[in-house]
Design an enzyme around this catalytic site. Structure first.
Site, PDB file in Angstrom:
ATOM      1  N   ILE A  11      -6.985   6.814   1.824  1.00  0.00           N
ATOM      2  CA  ILE A  11      -5.621   7.161   2.265  1.00  0.00           C
ATOM      3  C   ILE A  11      -4.703   7.476   1.083  1.00  0.00           C
ATOM      4  O   ILE A  11      -3.707   8.183   1.245  1.00  0.00           O
ATOM      5  CB  ILE A  11      -5.042   6.026   3.155  1.00  0.00           C
ATOM      6  CG1 ILE A  11      -3.923   6.549   4.048  1.00  0.00           C
ATOM      7  CG2 ILE A  11      -4.576   4.844   2.318  1.00  0.00           C
ATOM      8  CD1 ILE A  11      -3.543   5.634   5.190  1.00  0.00           C
ATOM      9  N   GLY A  32      -8.216  -4.635  -0.956  1.00  0.00           N
ATOM     10  CA  GLY A  32      -8.376  -3.605   0.073  1.00  0.00           C
ATOM     11  C   GLY A  32      -7.501  -2.388  -0.151  1.00  0.00           C
ATOM     12  O   GLY A  32      -7.295  -1.947  -1.282  1.00  0.00           O
ATOM     13  N   ASP A  34      -4.346  -2.127   0.201  1.00  0.00           N
ATOM     14  CA  ASP A  34      -3.120  -2.530  -0.511  1.00  0.00           C
ATOM     15  C   ASP A  34      -3.330  -2.372  -2.025  1.00  0.00           C
ATOM     16  O   ASP A  34      -2.504  -1.753  -2.724  1.00  0.00           O
ATOM     17  CB  ASP A  34      -2.829  -3.998  -0.141  1.00  0.00           C
ATOM     18  CG  ASP A  34      -1.430  -4.460  -0.510  1.00  0.00           C
ATOM     19  OD1 ASP A  34      -0.623  -3.620  -0.956  1.00  0.00           O
ATOM     20  OD2 ASP A  34      -1.145  -5.662  -0.344  1.00  0.00           O
ATOM     21  N   THR A 122      -8.314  -4.740   9.852  1.00  0.00           N
ATOM     22  CA  THR A 122      -9.758  -4.749  10.134  1.00  0.00           C
ATOM     23  C   THR A 122     -10.631  -5.018   8.912  1.00  0.00           C
ATOM     24  O   THR A 122     -11.855  -4.967   9.002  1.00  0.00           O
ATOM     25  CB  THR A 122     -10.229  -3.432  10.786  1.00  0.00           C
ATOM     26  OG1 THR A 122     -10.110  -2.374   9.825  1.00  0.00           O
ATOM     27  CG2 THR A 122      -9.439  -3.103  12.028  1.00  0.00           C
ATOM     28  N   GLY A 123      -9.999  -5.306   7.773  1.00  0.00           N
ATOM     29  CA  GLY A 123     -10.769  -5.639   6.567  1.00  0.00           C
ATOM     30  C   GLY A 123     -10.699  -7.139   6.330  1.00  0.00           C
ATOM     31  O   GLY A 123     -11.249  -7.932   7.099  1.00  0.00           O
ATOM     32  N   ILE A 124      -9.971  -7.494   5.294  1.00  0.00           N
ATOM     33  CA  ILE A 124      -9.851  -8.898   4.879  1.00  0.00           C
ATOM     34  C   ILE A 124      -9.320  -9.770   6.031  1.00  0.00           C
ATOM     35  O   ILE A 124      -9.717 -10.932   6.171  1.00  0.00           O
ATOM     36  CB  ILE A 124      -8.931  -8.979   3.633  1.00  0.00           C
ATOM     37  CG1 ILE A 124      -9.619  -8.289   2.440  1.00  0.00           C
ATOM     38  CG2 ILE A 124      -8.576 -10.424   3.288  1.00  0.00           C
ATOM     39  CD1 ILE A 124      -8.713  -7.931   1.285  1.00  0.00           C
ATOM     40  N   TYR A 125      -8.445  -9.243   6.881  1.00  0.00           N
ATOM     41  CA  TYR A 125      -7.851 -10.027   7.960  1.00  0.00           C
ATOM     42  C   TYR A 125      -8.753 -10.188   9.188  1.00  0.00           C
ATOM     43  O   TYR A 125      -8.398 -10.900  10.135  1.00  0.00           O
ATOM     44  CB  TYR A 125      -6.490  -9.455   8.359  1.00  0.00           C
ATOM     45  CG  TYR A 125      -5.361  -9.847   7.417  1.00  0.00           C
ATOM     46  CD1 TYR A 125      -5.590 -10.678   6.325  1.00  0.00           C
ATOM     47  CD2 TYR A 125      -4.056  -9.398   7.617  1.00  0.00           C
ATOM     48  CE1 TYR A 125      -4.564 -11.043   5.461  1.00  0.00           C
ATOM     49  CE2 TYR A 125      -3.017  -9.766   6.759  1.00  0.00           C
ATOM     50  CZ  TYR A 125      -3.273 -10.583   5.684  1.00  0.00           C
ATOM     51  OH  TYR A 125      -2.259 -10.947   4.849  1.00  0.00           O
TER      52      TYR A 125
HETATM   53  N1  AR6 Z   1      -8.003   4.073   2.173  1.00  0.00           N
HETATM   54  C1  AR6 Z   1      -8.044   3.845   3.509  1.00  0.00           C
HETATM   55  N2  AR6 Z   1      -8.514   2.705   4.053  1.00  0.00           N
HETATM   56  C2  AR6 Z   1      -8.971   1.747   3.199  1.00  0.00           C
HETATM   57  C3  AR6 Z   1      -8.964   1.905   1.795  1.00  0.00           C
HETATM   58  C4  AR6 Z   1      -8.446   3.132   1.286  1.00  0.00           C
HETATM   59  N3  AR6 Z   1      -8.387   3.376  -0.032  1.00  0.00           N
HETATM   60  N4  AR6 Z   1      -9.481   0.773   1.240  1.00  0.00           N
HETATM   61  C5  AR6 Z   1      -9.822  -0.048   2.266  1.00  0.00           C
HETATM   62  N5  AR6 Z   1      -9.528   0.550   3.446  1.00  0.00           N
HETATM   63  P1  AR6 Z   1      -7.793  -4.355   4.254  1.00  0.00           P
HETATM   64  P2  AR6 Z   1      -6.276  -6.049   6.142  1.00  0.00           P
HETATM   65  C6  AR6 Z   1      -9.692   0.057   4.824  1.00  0.00           C
HETATM   66  O1  AR6 Z   1      -8.664  -5.489   3.875  1.00  0.00           O
HETATM   67  O2  AR6 Z   1      -7.530  -6.364   6.880  1.00  0.00           O
HETATM   68  C7  AR6 Z   1      -4.994  -7.177   1.246  1.00  0.00           C
HETATM   69  O3  AR6 Z   1      -5.357  -8.079   0.237  1.00  0.00           O
HETATM   70  C8  AR6 Z   1     -10.740  -0.991   5.069  1.00  0.00           C
HETATM   71  O4  AR6 Z   1     -12.038  -0.385   5.226  1.00  0.00           O
HETATM   72  O5  AR6 Z   1      -7.269  -3.463   3.184  1.00  0.00           O
HETATM   73  O6  AR6 Z   1      -5.064  -5.646   6.927  1.00  0.00           O
HETATM   74  C9  AR6 Z   1      -3.535  -7.339   1.642  1.00  0.00           C
HETATM   75  O7  AR6 Z   1      -2.723  -7.643   0.525  1.00  0.00           O
HETATM   76  C10 AR6 Z   1     -10.265  -1.594   6.377  1.00  0.00           C
HETATM   77  O8  AR6 Z   1     -10.791  -0.868   7.481  1.00  0.00           O
HETATM   78  O9  AR6 Z   1      -6.460  -4.888   5.049  1.00  0.00           O
HETATM   79  C11 AR6 Z   1      -3.595  -8.458   2.618  1.00  0.00           C
HETATM   80  O10 AR6 Z   1      -3.632  -9.703   1.970  1.00  0.00           O
HETATM   81  C12 AR6 Z   1      -8.744  -1.366   6.363  1.00  0.00           C
HETATM   82  O11 AR6 Z   1      -8.489  -0.545   5.221  1.00  0.00           O
HETATM   83  C13 AR6 Z   1      -4.906  -8.233   3.332  1.00  0.00           C
HETATM   84  O12 AR6 Z   1      -5.717  -7.497   2.424  1.00  0.00           O
HETATM   85  C14 AR6 Z   1      -7.930  -2.626   6.248  1.00  0.00           C
HETATM   86  O13 AR6 Z   1      -8.573  -3.533   5.347  1.00  0.00           O
HETATM   87  C15 AR6 Z   1      -4.725  -7.385   4.569  1.00  0.00           C
HETATM   88  O14 AR6 Z   1      -5.947  -7.310   5.266  1.00  0.00           O
END
Ligand code: AR6
Length: 171
Positions: A11, A32, A34, A122-125
């Site tokens: 993204i 992730g 962020d 859908t990642g860390i959370y």
């Molecule tokens: N572009 C698009 N999507 C991505 C990218 C990217 N570069 N990198 C990862 N994803 P997550 P959460 C996807 O863990 O579950 C952070 O530490 C990934 O495959 O980024 O909302 C924050 O600071 C997944 O499908 O976010 C919070 O502490 C999606 O992004 C915590 O993680 C979300 O995964 C939030 O957890």
């Protein structure tokens, strides 16, 4: 109706009015998507997040705040905080829908027309991917907002991409 598109990839590379960040309540960055956004966008994003945090003490799950986008091709970053999945009985669906709805409202307030979302929570959370995709699509599709032209769902992982592709083909 808002036009919905699907893309696979990173993204931080997407050139739209605003990309959405899946942040945490501290707004101080993390892993992730962020981490990727803060890394690629540079320090000004964190500086603006610190100002917001000082002003209003962070951001609750389901809510959203906006900053500039630093070095990113997008113009703005909307930081939303998804719910941590803890089994589904703690208002996770309402909070996740709030992320999408409040991000759209913030985009409207700022006169933005195109907005890209990652798969919030859908990642860390740990939010189950299919349920999260259903909420994301339903919330955008049923929005009564007329000021937004298009929403792009940007899926980074193959599983989310496949789920979105299937669900979007069904509508
Ligand atoms: N572009 C698009 N999507 C991505 C990218 C990217 N570069 N990198 C990862 N994803 P997550 P959460 C996807 O863990 O579950 C952070 O530490 C990934 O495959 O980024 O909302 C924050 O600071 C997944 O499908 O976010 C919070 O502490 C999606 O992004 C915590 O993680 C979300 O995964 C939030 O957890």
């Amino acid at each position: 109706m808002i036009n919905i598109e699907l893309q696979k990839g990173d993204i931080t590379k997407v050139k739209v009015d605003a990309i959405v960040n899946a942040a945490n309540s501290s707004l101080m960055g993390g892993g992730g998507v962020d981490g990727a956004i803060h890394r690629a966008g540079g320090n000004t994003i964190l500086e603006e997040c610190i100002q917001i945090r000082n002003r209003k003490g962070g951001c609750k799950a389901g809510e959203a705040v906006i900053t500039g986008a630093g070095n990113l091709p997008a113009k703005f970053v909307i930081h939303t905080v998804g719910p941590v999945w803890s089994g589904g009985q703690a208002n996770e669906p309402e909070k996740l829908a709030g992320c999408y709805r409040n991000s759209l409202l913030l985009a409207v307030d700022n006169k933005l027309k195109t907005i890209a979302f990652p798969n919030v929570s859908t990642g860390i959370y740990g939010y189950p991917k299919k349920e999260a995709a259903q909420i994301a699509i339903h919330t955008i599709k049923n929005s009564i907002i007329t000021e937004i032209d298009s929403v792009i769902f940007v899926c980074y992982d193959e599983e989310n991409y496949r789920i979105y592709k299937e669900l979007l083909n069904d509508i």
